[in-house]
Design a protein around this motif. Structure first.
Motif, short mmCIF file in Angstrom:
data_model
loop_
_atom_site.label_atom_id
_atom_site.label_comp_id
_atom_site.label_asym_id
_atom_site.label_seq_id
_atom_site.Cartn_x
_atom_site.Cartn_y
_atom_site.Cartn_z
N SER A 128 0.85 -1.19 0.00
CA SER A 128 0.00 0.00 0.00
C SER A 128 0.88 1.24 0.00
O SER A 128 1.99 1.23 0.52
CB SER A 128 -0.90 0.03 1.23
N ASP A 146 -5.21 5.95 2.01
CA ASP A 146 -6.53 6.12 1.41
C ASP A 146 -7.16 4.74 1.30
O ASP A 146 -6.80 3.95 0.43
CB ASP A 146 -6.40 6.77 0.03
N LEU A 148 -10.78 2.71 1.03
CA LEU A 148 -12.20 2.79 0.72
C LEU A 148 -12.70 4.23 0.68
O LEU A 148 -13.76 4.56 1.19
CB LEU A 148 -13.02 1.97 1.73
N GLY A 149 -11.90 5.11 0.09
CA GLY A 149 -12.31 6.49 -0.08
C GLY A 149 -12.15 7.38 1.14
O GLY A 149 -12.55 8.54 1.11
N ARG A 150 -11.59 6.84 2.22
CA ARG A 150 -11.39 7.64 3.44
C ARG A 150 -9.91 7.69 3.75
O ARG A 150 -9.17 6.75 3.50
CB ARG A 150 -12.11 7.01 4.63
N LYS A 151 -9.48 8.80 4.35
CA LYS A 151 -8.11 8.93 4.82
C LYS A 151 -8.03 8.33 6.21
O LYS A 151 -8.78 8.71 7.10
CB LYS A 151 -7.68 10.39 4.88
#
Length: 164
Positions: A128, A146, A148-151
């Motif tokens: 990653s 990042d 699933l679209g979240r930080k």
């Protein structure tokens, strides 16, 4: 008599043998090593590795020791020379390396800095990519991933990362 540090190039993987043989001849040697993480066949292990592969430092009194005996020592390839004279190293350099030792191994500074992109070399987030948000002196790093679209902030050991 003045004592100086000199650099000796050894044969491949013969640093320990060269140190032992040089010390037997009355020279003082310094062979800096560090701990590194090695991955092989899905296993990770900590091994000791030379800080400068195939090189070590020799301290000798200039008028007392003969330089040709260093080149003829088992395990030694040659003493590093410039213009036919052995290359002298400032003792502050050797002392600086020694000052970073802990339990006989040199402690290396983290190679990541705030804002740098890094890749995970180990663990659940293997391969990653994230950004370094914060690095502290305890060899821990806060990385933004990042997922699933979240930080998401992840606190990891600096040895599990590589700069990209």
């Amino acid at each position: 008599m003045k004592s100086d540090w000199y650099v000796v190039q050894t044969l491949v993987r013969s640093e320990v043998k060269a140190c032992a043989n040089l010390e037997r001849q009355g020279f003082t040697t310094y062979f800096p090593r560090y701990s590194k993480r090695r991955r092989h066949a899905r296993r990770t292990e900590i091994v000791t590795a030379p800080l400068f592969p195939r090189y070590l430092f020799v301290k000798a009194e200039t008028g007392l020791h003969r330089w040709r005996s260093i080149n003829g020592t088992f395990g030694v390839s040659r003493i590093v020379e410039f213009g036919g004279e052995p290359a002298c190293i400032d003792s502050d350099i050797v002392n600086g390396i020694r000052s970073r030792e802990c339990e006989g191994l040199v402690v290396l500074a983290p190679q990541v800095r705030t804002g740098a992109a890094v890749r995970f070399r180990d663990g659940a987030f293997y391969e990653s990519i994230g950004l370094v948000e914060e690095a502290d002196d305890e060899r821990r790093v806060l990385v933004l991933l990042d997922i699933l679209g979240r930080k998401v902030r992840v606190n990891v050991d600096v040895a599990a990362l590589e700069a990209i």
